[in-house]
Design a protein around this motif. Structure first.
Motif, short mmCIF file in Angstrom:
data_model
loop_
_atom_site.label_atom_id
_atom_site.label_comp_id
_atom_site.label_asym_id
_atom_site.label_seq_id
_atom_site.Cartn_x
_atom_site.Cartn_y
_atom_site.Cartn_z
N UNK A 32 21.38 36.66 51.73
CA UNK A 32 22.20 36.01 50.70
C UNK A 32 23.63 36.49 50.86
N UNK A 33 24.57 35.59 50.67
CA UNK A 33 25.99 35.93 50.76
C UNK A 33 26.66 35.60 49.44
N UNK A 34 27.58 36.47 49.02
CA UNK A 34 28.31 36.23 47.79
C UNK A 34 29.57 37.08 47.77
N UNK A 35 30.46 36.76 46.86
CA UNK A 35 31.69 37.52 46.73
C UNK A 35 31.50 38.68 45.76
N UNK A 36 32.09 39.82 46.08
CA UNK A 36 32.08 40.96 45.18
C UNK A 36 32.97 40.62 43.98
N UNK A 37 32.53 40.89 42.75
CA UNK A 37 33.29 40.44 41.58
C UNK A 37 34.66 41.10 41.44
N UNK A 38 34.82 42.33 41.90
CA UNK A 38 36.10 43.02 41.75
C UNK A 38 36.96 42.92 43.00
N UNK A 39 36.36 43.17 44.16
CA UNK A 39 37.14 43.26 45.39
C UNK A 39 37.25 41.94 46.15
N UNK A 40 36.50 40.93 45.75
CA UNK A 40 36.55 39.59 46.35
C UNK A 40 36.33 39.61 47.85
N UNK A 41 35.44 40.49 48.29
CA UNK A 41 35.05 40.52 49.69
C UNK A 41 33.63 39.97 49.81
N UNK A 42 33.30 39.45 50.98
CA UNK A 42 31.97 38.89 51.21
C UNK A 42 30.94 40.01 51.27
#
Length: 88
Positions: A32-42
């Motif tokens: 699963x891939x998603x963005x980190x909520x704080x750092x906006x990295x994959x």
């Protein structure tokens, strides 16, 4: 890989077969891939599922589609729907 929504509220996943050592059972790893909520990295996360394979058709390296089902054993809650791509 990817997550697909079913019309009967059964979750459907696509993943890669990583083990076929058990009889009528395969182990599938779903990515699963998603963005980190704080750092906006994959952020990539992996999870392994025990899947019921009645005819022992899947081999290690295959890309398969699995669907949620009733509990079949202590750890099996998914069944093999189809093999999308055979391993080379």
């Amino acid at each position: 890989m990817e997550t697909i929504k079913s019309n009967k509220t059964r979750r459907v996943f696509v993943g890669e077969v990583i083990s076929t050592k058990m009889n009528k059972t395969i182990v599938v790893e779903v990515e699963r891939k998603g963005l980190h909520p704080l750092y906006h990295k994959l952020v990539i996360s992996h999870k392994k599922y025990h899947v019921h394979d009645e005819e022992n058709k899947a081999q290690v390296g295959d890309i398969v589609e699995i669907m949620e089902t009733r509990p079949l054993s202590k750890t099996k809650f998914y069944r093999l729907v189809k093999i999308r791509q055979k391993a080379e």
